[in-house]
Design a protein around this motif. Structure first.
Motif, PDB file in Angstrom:
ATOM      1  N   PRO A 101       9.852   2.930  22.372  1.00  0.00           N
ATOM      2  CA  PRO A 101       9.437   3.308  20.832  1.00  0.00           C
ATOM      3  C   PRO A 101       8.453   2.008  20.514  1.00  0.00           C
ATOM      4  CG  PRO A 101      11.565   3.116  21.047  1.00  0.00           C
ATOM      5  CD  PRO A 101      11.171   2.510  22.260  1.00  0.00           C
ATOM      6  N   THR A 102       7.322   2.203  19.757  1.00  0.00           N
ATOM      7  CA  THR A 102       6.480   1.162  19.334  1.00  0.00           C
ATOM      8  C   THR A 102       6.045   1.331  18.113  1.00  0.00           C
ATOM      9  OG1 THR A 102       4.530  -0.090  20.212  1.00  0.00           O
ATOM     10  CG2 THR A 102       4.269   2.288  20.379  1.00  0.00           C
ATOM     11  N   VAL A 129       6.538   6.416  22.490  1.00  0.00           N
ATOM     12  CA  VAL A 129       6.582   7.099  21.218  1.00  0.00           C
ATOM     13  C   VAL A 129       6.160   6.219  20.331  1.00  0.00           C
ATOM     14  CG1 VAL A 129       7.825   8.703  19.777  1.00  0.00           C
ATOM     15  CG2 VAL A 129       8.390   8.852  22.066  1.00  0.00           C
ATOM     16  N   ASP A 130       4.920   6.569  19.413  1.00  0.00           N
ATOM     17  CA  ASP A 130       4.211   5.786  18.724  1.00  0.00           C
ATOM     18  C   ASP A 130       4.574   6.001  17.368  1.00  0.00           C
ATOM     19  OD1 ASP A 130       2.528   3.380  18.077  1.00  0.00           O
ATOM     20  OD2 ASP A 130       1.532   5.016  16.982  1.00  0.00           O
ATOM     21  N   ASN A 131       5.282   5.162  16.471  1.00  0.00           N
ATOM     22  CA  ASN A 131       5.703   5.408  15.065  1.00  0.00           C
ATOM     23  C   ASN A 131       4.474   5.388  14.088  1.00  0.00           C
ATOM     24  OD1 ASN A 131       8.190   6.357  14.686  1.00  0.00           O
ATOM     25  ND2 ASN A 131       9.184   4.430  15.360  1.00  0.00           N
ATOM     26  N   ASN A 156       6.349   6.081  10.380  1.00  0.00           N
ATOM     27  CA  ASN A 156       7.269   5.415  11.084  1.00  0.00           C
ATOM     28  C   ASN A 156       8.623   6.209  10.714  1.00  0.00           C
ATOM     29  OD1 ASN A 156       8.898   3.619  12.097  1.00  0.00           O
ATOM     30  ND2 ASN A 156       8.666   2.058  10.569  1.00  0.00           N
ATOM     31  N   PHE A 159      13.340   3.524  14.913  1.00  0.00           N
ATOM     32  CA  PHE A 159      13.885   3.398  16.353  1.00  0.00           C
ATOM     33  C   PHE A 159      14.452   4.807  16.584  1.00  0.00           C
ATOM     34  CE2 PHE A 159      16.689   2.008  19.510  1.00  0.00           C
ATOM     35  CZ  PHE A 159      15.718   1.315  20.399  1.00  0.00           C
ATOM     36  N   ALA A 162      12.196   7.504  16.994  1.00  0.00           N
ATOM     37  CA  ALA A 162      11.257   7.438  18.151  1.00  0.00           C
ATOM     38  C   ALA A 162      11.954   7.949  19.321  1.00  0.00           C
ATOM     39  CB  ALA A 162      10.638   6.308  18.160  1.00  0.00           C
ATOM     40  N   VAL A 163      13.191   7.074  19.463  1.00  0.00           N
ATOM     41  CA  VAL A 163      13.860   7.264  20.800  1.00  0.00           C
ATOM     42  C   VAL A 163      14.280   8.865  20.968  1.00  0.00           C
ATOM     43  CG1 VAL A 163      16.198   6.724  21.623  1.00  0.00           C
ATOM     44  CG2 VAL A 163      14.926   5.060  21.064  1.00  0.00           C
ATOM     45  N   GLY A 166      11.627  10.819  22.287  1.00  0.00           N
ATOM     46  CA  GLY A 166      11.303  10.494  23.721  1.00  0.00           C
ATOM     47  C   GLY A 166      12.461  11.234  24.536  1.00  0.00           C
ATOM     48  N   ASN A 180       9.802  -2.396  23.237  1.00  0.00           N
ATOM     49  CA  ASN A 180       8.398  -2.704  23.584  1.00  0.00           C
ATOM     50  C   ASN A 180       7.953  -3.881  23.580  1.00  0.00           C
ATOM     51  OD1 ASN A 180       8.593  -3.375  20.730  1.00  0.00           O
ATOM     52  ND2 ASN A 180       6.840  -2.375  20.137  1.00  0.00           N
ATOM     53  N   GLU A 269      19.383   9.347  13.048  1.00  0.00           N
ATOM     54  CA  GLU A 269      18.395   8.825  12.355  1.00  0.00           C
ATOM     55  C   GLU A 269      18.686   8.518  10.801  1.00  0.00           C
ATOM     56  OE1 GLU A 269      14.669  11.495  12.652  1.00  0.00           O
ATOM     57  OE2 GLU A 269      15.437  11.786  14.936  1.00  0.00           O
TER      58      GLU A 269
END
Length: 500
Positions: A101-102, A129-131, A156, A159, A162-163, A166, A180, A269
């Motif tokens: 995640p980034t 995976v970009d937030n 955003n 975390f 994004a995970v 992924g 990251n 989440e």
């Protein structure tokens, strides 16, 4: 002879067979390097020659039957390729999906990905995976197309969000969630997977590092990244004597099997931005009877929570929210809950989880029965007696949304009428003669759910609300109800967007 020499050199440049590391792009020599100081006249001659060659190889236009045959062939090729891709879409590979995640930390991300390319010899894929970054991360990932799989989110999602995306993309039989702001090192993945594969009862494995809280932090002697890699190369020698069982593994680097994810499910989440979602996952994995192990023979460098620190003053509010959600979800004593589950197992199996007997097959064993749930498609099911039954008709009781990973744990049964489901939810009897469930209020104020003759403690008020059980009228504990055996506790389902 010259051709043979060129061929030999080309063979020498090929990657070794079985190597999963992506190759490096080579710069092509430009015209200036090839032709040196050629003048304008030479350029004109070359230009004219190129024009004549282009005219010579230009294909003639297709007309009539030729064009129809060409279009038909192209369409057939497209259909064949589409079908091949469709059938292979869900195909897994015997390797590791590394999920990163980034958010707005391009230089750290670049260094992290480069370290994976440099120090990972086992088969793997990188998923970033970009937030919603605004610092050029999207351009970098686009340039890495073919070497990195990625997803660009519009904002955003935190975390956990994004995970989870992924995890939806992952094709590997093993999975690593990686911050990251880390640099992996020599033999890092080999050692983590050796530890993970050593015992089926191991659920999560993590390395040691220079910057983290808890038992995974070690003192390091290096002063720069060059010295760091030298230190790691000497440190990362596989040694089972250095594998340590722990109660908590932090989420900066987590290795686990795909099977564990299918049993446990997505990250929750409900924890916004970041922090506590890894603690939550630890508890859920331990409830299933799996071990958490730190591979102390494996070191990776951690710069130190750069994304979460970038929140500045807002970080305190994020931590307060997530700590409160963690407490509400687990009743402020999650480790006590794990202990009670282990005691429950020991009472039914000599040796309990220590002898390999699992506490539960999956997280579904900690979900209630006689409740209505909704799939992503909108289909409503009734959960009872080990199956999910499609509900026919309109329900007037709470319906809880579950992920497909959760729902797939129940085989589909025969349909049930909405009226029958409602009677069962209220504790009555269905037209098929099945008895429903009942909510019990214990003397200490806690709640239990009586299902098929078994009393199941509800872990927290949030768990009762999340399943819609708090909407039921509760009856006080009687002597007859107290005689019913106690079963596994009921925990809250995770909150997730459940979409890419």
């Amino acid at each position: 002879m010259r051709a043979l020499g060129v061929a030999a050199r080309m063979r020498g440049r090929r990657r070794r067979p079985g190597k999963a590391r992506p190759g490096r792009a080579r710069k092509a020599a430009g015209p200036a390097r090839r032709f040196g100081r050629a003048g304008a006249g030479a350029s004109a001659v070359r230009g004219a020659g190129a024009s004549r060659r282009a005219e010579a190889i230009r294909p003639r236009p297709l007309r009539g039957e030729e064009r129809s045959a060409y279009e038909a062939g192209r369409e057939a090729g497209y259909r064949e390729g589409f079908e091949t891709g469709l059938h292979g879409f869900g195909r897994l590979f015997e390797g590791t999906s590394i999920i990163i995640p980034t958010l707005n930390q391009l230089e750290y991300l670049r260094m992290c990905v480069d370290s994976i390319f440099r120090h990972t010899d086992l088969p793997y894929e990188v998923i970033v995976v970009d937030n919603g970054s605004t610092d050029g991360t999207a351009d970098y990932l686009e340039a890495m197309r073919g070497r990195v799989r990625y997803r660009l989110l519009d904002r955003n999602y935190g975390f956990a969000g994004a995970v989870n995306r992924g995890l939806m993309m992952a094709k590997g039989q093993t999975i690593v969630v990686l911050n990251n702001d880390t640099l992996v090192t020599e033999r890092w993945l080999d050692n983590l997977l050796a530890c993970l594969a050593s015992d089926d009862r191991i659920g999560l494995v993590g390395p040691v590092t220079n910057y983290i809280g808890g038992e995974q932090r070690i003192e390091v002697p290096y002063r720069n990244l060059t010295e760091m890699q030298a230190f790691a190369a000497a440190h990362n020698r596989s040694n089972p004597a250095l594998w340590q069982d722990v109660e908590r593994i932090t989420g900066f680097c987590l290795a686990f099997r795909r099977e564990l994810w299918e049993r446990t499910g997505y990250f929750d989440e409900g924890y916004t931005v970041g922090n506590y979602e890894d603690d939550d996952y630890n508890i859920r994995v331990k409830l299933l009877g799996f071990r958490l192990v730190v591979a102390r023979d494996t070191f990776i460098h951690h710069f130190g929570s750069v994304s979460i620190k970038a929140l500045g003053p807002a970080l305190e509010a994020v931590n307060e929210h997530n700590a409160a959600y963690y407490g509400e979800k687990w009743g402020h004593d999650p480790h006590g809950l794990v202990g009670r589950v282990r005691d429950w197992v020991r009472a039914r199996q000599p040796g309990g989880v220590e002898n390999g007997f699992p506490a539960a097959f999956s997280e579904a064993d900690f979900y209630p029965r006689h409740v209505a749930v909704r799939a992503l498609s909108g289909t409503v099911y009734w959960l009872a007696q080990g199956e999910r039954r499609p509900v026919e008709g309109e329900l007037h009781i709470p319906v809880v949304r579950l992920t497909m990973v959760d729902l797939m744990r129940w085989p589909i049964g025969s349909p049930i009428a909405a009226a029958d489901a409602e009677r069962l939810w209220h504790g009555g009897t269905s037209g098929e003669g099945q008895a429903g469930a009942m909510l019990i209020r214990m003397p200490d104020g806690s709640l239990q759910h009586l299902e098929e003759g078994v009393r199941r403690p509800i872990a927290s008020r949030l768990a009762a609300e999340s399943w819609g059980l708090a909407a039921k009228p509760a009856v006080p504990l009687t002597e007859a109800l107290a005689a019913a055996p106690e079963g596994l506790p009921i925990i809250a389902p995770v909150h997730t967007e459940q979409r890419l």
